[in-house]
Design a protein around this motif. Structure first.
Motif, PDB file in Angstrom:
ATOM      1  N   LEU A 234      45.163  24.534  45.665  1.00  0.00           N
ATOM      2  CA  LEU A 234      43.883  24.140  46.237  1.00  0.00           C
ATOM      3  C   LEU A 234      42.778  25.125  45.884  1.00  0.00           C
ATOM      4  CD1 LEU A 234      45.175  22.932  49.730  1.00  0.00           C
ATOM      5  CD2 LEU A 234      44.549  21.515  47.765  1.00  0.00           C
ATOM      6  N   SER A 235      42.730  26.264  46.575  1.00  0.00           N
ATOM      7  CA  SER A 235      41.681  27.248  46.323  1.00  0.00           C
ATOM      8  C   SER A 235      42.063  28.581  46.946  1.00  0.00           C
ATOM      9  CB  SER A 235      40.338  26.777  46.917  1.00  0.00           C
ATOM     10  OG  SER A 235      40.405  26.784  48.337  1.00  0.00           O
ATOM     11  N   PHE A 236      41.372  29.622  46.530  1.00  0.00           N
ATOM     12  CA  PHE A 236      41.591  30.946  47.101  1.00  0.00           C
ATOM     13  C   PHE A 236      41.196  30.962  48.576  1.00  0.00           C
ATOM     14  CE2 PHE A 236      39.823  35.339  47.764  1.00  0.00           C
ATOM     15  CZ  PHE A 236      41.061  35.949  47.942  1.00  0.00           C
ATOM     16  N   GLU A 237      40.110  30.302  48.914  1.00  0.00           N
ATOM     17  CA  GLU A 237      39.666  30.260  50.309  1.00  0.00           C
ATOM     18  C   GLU A 237      40.721  29.615  51.201  1.00  0.00           C
ATOM     19  OE1 GLU A 237      36.950  31.692  51.515  1.00  0.00           O
ATOM     20  OE2 GLU A 237      36.711  32.475  49.488  1.00  0.00           O
ATOM     21  N   GLU A 263      40.596  41.715  42.755  1.00  0.00           N
ATOM     22  CA  GLU A 263      39.656  41.475  43.842  1.00  0.00           C
ATOM     23  C   GLU A 263      40.255  40.513  44.865  1.00  0.00           C
ATOM     24  OE1 GLU A 263      38.888  41.439  40.615  1.00  0.00           O
ATOM     25  OE2 GLU A 263      37.873  43.404  40.670  1.00  0.00           O
ATOM     26  N   GLU A 264      40.934  39.475  44.384  1.00  0.00           N
ATOM     27  CA  GLU A 264      41.585  38.546  45.307  1.00  0.00           C
ATOM     28  C   GLU A 264      42.681  39.247  46.090  1.00  0.00           C
ATOM     29  OE1 GLU A 264      40.940  34.304  42.920  1.00  0.00           O
ATOM     30  OE2 GLU A 264      42.961  35.040  43.345  1.00  0.00           O
ATOM     31  N   MET A 265      43.418  40.111  45.437  1.00  0.00           N
ATOM     32  CA  MET A 265      44.484  40.842  46.112  1.00  0.00           C
ATOM     33  C   MET A 265      43.916  41.732  47.214  1.00  0.00           C
ATOM     34  SD  MET A 265      46.558  41.772  42.603  1.00  0.00           S
ATOM     35  CE  MET A 265      48.029  42.492  43.332  1.00  0.00           C
ATOM     36  N   LYS A 266      42.788  42.359  46.943  1.00  0.00           N
ATOM     37  CA  LYS A 266      42.149  43.219  47.941  1.00  0.00           C
ATOM     38  C   LYS A 266      41.663  42.402  49.131  1.00  0.00           C
ATOM     39  CE  LYS A 266      38.492  46.693  48.455  1.00  0.00           C
ATOM     40  NZ  LYS A 266      37.411  47.448  47.751  1.00  0.00           N
ATOM     41  N   GLY A 286      52.738  36.309  34.181  1.00  0.00           N
ATOM     42  CA  GLY A 286      52.338  35.501  35.323  1.00  0.00           C
ATOM     43  C   GLY A 286      50.830  35.523  35.527  1.00  0.00           C
ATOM     44  N   LYS A 287      50.353  34.865  36.575  1.00  0.00           N
ATOM     45  CA  LYS A 287      48.929  34.779  36.843  1.00  0.00           C
ATOM     46  C   LYS A 287      48.392  36.017  37.554  1.00  0.00           C
ATOM     47  CE  LYS A 287      49.091  29.733  37.142  1.00  0.00           C
ATOM     48  NZ  LYS A 287      48.368  29.521  35.877  1.00  0.00           N
ATOM     49  N   THR A 288      49.248  36.762  38.249  1.00  0.00           N
ATOM     50  CA  THR A 288      48.809  37.926  39.013  1.00  0.00           C
ATOM     51  C   THR A 288      48.808  39.174  38.139  1.00  0.00           C
ATOM     52  OG1 THR A 288      49.746  36.968  41.019  1.00  0.00           O
ATOM     53  CG2 THR A 288      49.279  39.324  41.057  1.00  0.00           C
ATOM     54  N   PRO A 289      47.754  39.995  38.204  1.00  0.00           N
ATOM     55  CA  PRO A 289      47.738  41.246  37.420  1.00  0.00           C
ATOM     56  C   PRO A 289      48.911  42.151  37.807  1.00  0.00           C
ATOM     57  CG  PRO A 289      45.568  40.778  38.352  1.00  0.00           C
ATOM     58  CD  PRO A 289      46.513  39.807  38.987  1.00  0.00           C
ATOM     59  N   GLU A 298      47.332  51.189  47.575  1.00  0.00           N
ATOM     60  CA  GLU A 298      45.920  51.453  47.856  1.00  0.00           C
ATOM     61  C   GLU A 298      45.186  50.179  48.258  1.00  0.00           C
ATOM     62  OE1 GLU A 298      44.576  53.283  44.297  1.00  0.00           O
ATOM     63  OE2 GLU A 298      45.248  55.297  44.863  1.00  0.00           O
ATOM     64  N   LEU A 299      45.629  49.029  47.737  1.00  0.00           N
ATOM     65  CA  LEU A 299      45.017  47.759  48.118  1.00  0.00           C
ATOM     66  C   LEU A 299      45.445  47.320  49.506  1.00  0.00           C
ATOM     67  CD1 LEU A 299      45.322  45.703  44.799  1.00  0.00           C
ATOM     68  CD2 LEU A 299      43.267  46.745  45.761  1.00  0.00           C
ATOM     69  N   GLY A 300      46.615  47.787  49.944  1.00  0.00           N
ATOM     70  CA  GLY A 300      47.084  47.445  51.282  1.00  0.00           C
ATOM     71  C   GLY A 300      48.412  46.730  51.349  1.00  0.00           C
TER      72      GLY A 300
END
Length: 483
Positions: A234-237, A263-266, A286-289, A298-300
């Motif tokens: 669907l979407s990131f939101e 940025e999405e991960m953060k 994959g799609k994730t860095p 550090e991102l959490g």
């Protein structure tokens, strides 16, 4: 089965944080999912303020002791990890052996991967072929093989909310310390592949609430990892909304699969800040860095999965070995463990040591034994003379020359050298020239070559001599020298 991991906090696979770790938030089976009532048109900042903390997070957690102490210990060990500072790495296993290797490498926990289990048990893609029963059966073999906590892949729960409850209870009985549940429809699809679809918001949240109820009803404290695939579907939101809703429904860990940027991960890690976050480092594209553990911390993030490393390198190693065998060779030395190393990994030494506790006197055993070479029976030993039994000793056939059995062929050496078609050396070793059988064991391509005749012709010559120089079907150059 599993023990607490507090003694392993200095493992090389644990990273100390530069900030104090937040305590694991308590889960509440009665917390309301008020976020379901929020407007889907509201802005991300209105719905996902990193400063907002659900009041239910501050509630105390009450857990009834599990009827199976080993299973409860497994879940407690995993919760100890979630409560501890730093970030923790969990490679994904697909069978008992790969789980053993993860534990032997010093990792404190691992995941089971539906992608890998589908590959090794069915030889099929992770597109919903695996059933609940097959996952539980393989999972039980995995958890029984190791003492570290294992987080199982529960897919989409294999049906509606009632099926989810059955799945959670089945995973508890199988010995899993945690379970990942996702919001995909049936049949599901691998997280980073095309064609994924998710159920409605309400059904997705009800699955997590059903999982929490199943945990409370069982009396075991299995860790519930709530995953959403809505980022790609669907979407990131939408994925942020569902993560918040899963946290409010009682999930212990939340996970958005296939996040597309750092940025999405953060942003994801700012949702329900007291709830641990899981990252998925899909190897190979994959799609994730792909980030380092320190960057993820550090991102959490609290835990990180590596789903394909073991399966991927295993597939490549098997393909390389098969290529070598097809080309008339065995895998090059160093490309595989020795037989003794394999036996040690599989526990032969431990088995033999424990077996000694139950040893029976040979005189009372009444069976053939390769160690004593006679039939042992008390009655037969009383009626027969042990000297009547004959033991035949078979020695391997070796070549010592046609004319003189005491020729000097054993003082000569055969050198076998294999150079790949790419110019790199694959093999270079020496064996006694009289050991003819050893050559074909090392280079099956030499089967059918009359090595005895070649040795007869070259035995009288002094110095080195090239006996063979040819290329096999794979294009590798094989040379045999008499030194």
């Amino acid at each position: 089965m599993n023990t607490a991991c507090s003694s392993r906090l200095d493992s090389p696979h644990h990273f100390r944080p530069s900030r104090p770790s937040l305590p694991l938030r308590s889960s509440c089976s009665q917390r309301s999912c008020s976020v379901l009532k929020s407007s889907s048109s509201s802005t991300p900042s209105q719905r996902f303020s990193p400063l907002r903390v659900n009041p239910c997070h501050k509630r105390r957690r009450f857990v009834v002791a599990c009827s199976g102490p080993e299973r409860d210990t497994s879940a407690r060990a995993l919760r100890n990890i979630l409560d501890s500072p730093g970030i923790y790495q969990g490679p994904a296993c697909f069978d008992a052996l790969s789980a053993k290797l993860v534990e032997n490498a010093g990792f404190q926990f691992c995941f089971s991967t539906g992608f890998g289990i589908s590959a090794v048990s069915l030889g099929l893609p992770d597109t919903g072929y695996l059933s609940y029963g097959e996952m539980v059966d393989q999972g039980q073999k995995i958890t029984q093989a190791v003492s570290i906590p294992v987080i199982g892949d529960g897919d989409n729960g294999y049906g509606n909310a009632m099926n989810v409850k059955r799945t959670v209870k089945g995973f508890i009985r199988a010995g899993f310390a945690g379970i990942i549940l996702e919001d995909q429809v049936s049949p599901k699809a691998c997280g980073h592949t095309r064609g994924r679809k998710v159920v409605s918001r309400e059904e997705a949240v009800m699955r997590i609430k059903a999982a929490v109820d199943a945990r409370n009803e069982s009396g075991c404290d299995i860790v519930i990892v709530a995953r959403t695939d809505s980022r790609q579907a669907l979407s990131f939101e939408e994925s942020l909304w569902r993560s918040q809703a899963f946290s409010d429904a009682g999930a212990d860990v939340v996970f958005i699969d296939a996040l597309a940027s750092k940025e999405e991960m953060k942003s994801f890690c700012q949702i329900s800040p007291l709830v641990p976050k899981m990252a998925n480092m899909l190897e190979g594209g994959g799609k994730t860095p792909i980030l380092s553990p320190i960057e993820l911390e550090e991102l959490g993030f609290k835990i990180v999965a590596y789903p394909l490393s073991l399966l991927g390198v295993s597939m490549q190693a098997m393909q390389d070995a098969l290529t070598a065998i097809k080309g008339g060779r065995i895998p090059a030395p160093g490309s595989m463990p020795t037989f003794d190393e394999m036996k040690k990994t599989l526990g032969f030494d431990k088995y033999y040591e424990e077996e000694k506790r139950y040893a029976i006197s040979p005189a009372k055993s009444g069976y053939w034994s390769s160690d004593i070479d006679v039939y042992n029976s008390t009655d037969q030993q009383q009626s027969q003379n042990p000297q009547e039994f004959l033991t035949e000793v078979i020695t391997p056939t070796v070549y010592s020359g046609d004319k003189d059995p005491f020729s000097g062929i054993w003082s000569r050496t055969l050198r076998i050298r294999i150079t790949g078609r790419d110019g790199f050396e694959k093999l270079d070793l020496r064996i006694p020239a009289g050991f003819l059988d050893g050559i074909t064991n090392i280079v099956p391509a030499l089967v059918g070559v009359n090595m005895k005749e070649l040795l007869n012709n070259a035995n009288e010559e002094m110095g080195g001599k090239v006996l063979l120089d040819f290329r096999d079907r794979m294009g590798d150059r094989i040379m045999v020298f008499l030194e």
